[in-house]
Design a protein around this motif. Sequence first.
Motif, mmCIF file in Angstrom:
data_model
loop_
_atom_site.group_PDB
_atom_site.id
_atom_site.type_symbol
_atom_site.label_atom_id
_atom_site.label_comp_id
_atom_site.label_asym_id
_atom_site.label_seq_id
_atom_site.Cartn_x
_atom_site.Cartn_y
_atom_site.Cartn_z
ATOM 1 N N ALA A 154 -87.995 28.634 -32.569
ATOM 2 C CA ALA A 154 -86.812 28.043 -32.145
ATOM 3 C C ALA A 154 -86.747 28.119 -30.394
ATOM 4 C CB ALA A 154 -85.403 28.343 -32.646
ATOM 5 N N LYS A 155 -87.171 29.340 -30.015
ATOM 6 C CA LYS A 155 -87.212 29.403 -28.600
ATOM 7 C C LYS A 155 -87.649 28.620 -27.615
ATOM 8 C CE LYS A 155 -88.934 33.053 -25.228
ATOM 9 N NZ LYS A 155 -89.920 32.401 -24.562
ATOM 10 N N ASP A 156 -86.866 28.274 -26.562
ATOM 11 C CA ASP A 156 -87.009 27.121 -25.554
ATOM 12 C C ASP A 156 -86.957 25.838 -26.066
ATOM 13 O OD1 ASP A 156 -87.876 28.944 -23.573
ATOM 14 O OD2 ASP A 156 -89.722 29.278 -24.019
ATOM 15 N N ASP A 208 -79.306 29.517 -22.270
ATOM 16 C CA ASP A 208 -78.977 29.049 -21.001
ATOM 17 C C ASP A 208 -77.742 28.200 -20.903
ATOM 18 O OD1 ASP A 208 -79.796 26.455 -21.636
ATOM 19 O OD2 ASP A 208 -81.418 26.737 -20.706
ATOM 20 N N ALA A 209 -77.329 27.815 -19.864
ATOM 21 C CA ALA A 209 -76.229 27.062 -19.590
ATOM 22 C C ALA A 209 -76.188 25.704 -20.098
ATOM 23 C CB ALA A 209 -75.855 26.972 -18.029
ATOM 24 N N GLN A 210 -77.359 25.314 -20.494
ATOM 25 C CA GLN A 210 -77.464 24.120 -21.248
ATOM 26 C C GLN A 210 -77.471 24.371 -22.569
ATOM 27 O OE1 GLN A 210 -79.738 24.764 -18.503
ATOM 28 N NE2 GLN A 210 -78.338 23.739 -17.519
ATOM 29 N N HIS A 211 -77.387 25.522 -23.245
ATOM 30 C CA HIS A 211 -77.033 25.930 -24.480
ATOM 31 C C HIS A 211 -78.385 25.793 -25.418
ATOM 32 C CE1 HIS A 211 -72.805 25.613 -24.148
ATOM 33 N NE2 HIS A 211 -73.123 24.331 -23.361
ATOM 34 N N ILE A 212 -79.630 26.178 -24.787
ATOM 35 C CA ILE A 212 -80.816 26.143 -25.188
ATOM 36 C C ILE A 212 -81.040 27.635 -25.421
ATOM 37 C CG2 ILE A 212 -83.329 25.516 -24.901
ATOM 38 C CD1 ILE A 212 -81.506 23.030 -25.305
ATOM 39 N N LEU A 213 -81.802 27.811 -26.442
ATOM 40 C CA LEU A 213 -82.351 29.337 -26.527
ATOM 41 C C LEU A 213 -83.614 29.787 -25.821
ATOM 42 C CD1 LEU A 213 -82.186 32.113 -28.379
ATOM 43 C CD2 LEU A 213 -83.687 30.890 -29.968
ATOM 44 N N ARG A 214 -83.147 30.716 -24.961
ATOM 45 C CA ARG A 214 -84.393 30.809 -24.082
ATOM 46 C C ARG A 214 -85.125 32.327 -24.173
ATOM 47 N NH1 ARG A 214 -86.243 26.260 -22.203
ATOM 48 N NH2 ARG A 214 -84.339 25.114 -21.463
ATOM 49 N N LYS A 215 -84.241 33.405 -24.861
ATOM 50 C CA LYS A 215 -84.740 34.692 -25.190
ATOM 51 C C LYS A 215 -84.216 35.160 -26.514
ATOM 52 C CE LYS A 215 -84.721 39.099 -22.921
ATOM 53 N NZ LYS A 215 -84.502 39.855 -21.703
ATOM 54 N N TRP A 216 -84.888 36.031 -27.040
ATOM 55 C CA TRP A 216 -84.242 36.740 -28.104
ATOM 56 C C TRP A 216 -85.086 38.062 -28.576
ATOM 57 C CZ3 TRP A 216 -87.154 37.894 -32.930
ATOM 58 C CH2 TRP A 216 -88.302 37.258 -33.010
#
Length: 97
Positions: A21-23, A82-90
């Motif tokens: 799911a990342k990115d 991120d500000a666009q609601h995308i998973l960037r890190k976990w």
Amino acid sequence: MVFMTGCALFLSEESRYLRTAKDRATDTEVRQRLGPPKRINSQDNGTTQWTYERRTYVQEGTNNAWTTVGAWRCDTYRLTFDAQHILRKWTHRSRIC
């Protein structure tokens, strides 16, 4: 190849999902898959951090260097969107609790 397959056997269902799911996944998609987070922290720059906590009873016969039979394992997942609601890190932390 055998090593990578062997490692996948030890990953939690949540970790396997988050790797893919990342990115690409939105916070809505993650919520549909993992349910509501325990905590949500919003940052001034528009990012958010979600925290999930899972408790799993360690079954008899699964004793290894990471667990003690009859104990609880606590897993904490911290997800950053991120500000666009995308998973960037976990991140994932597992411990006996």
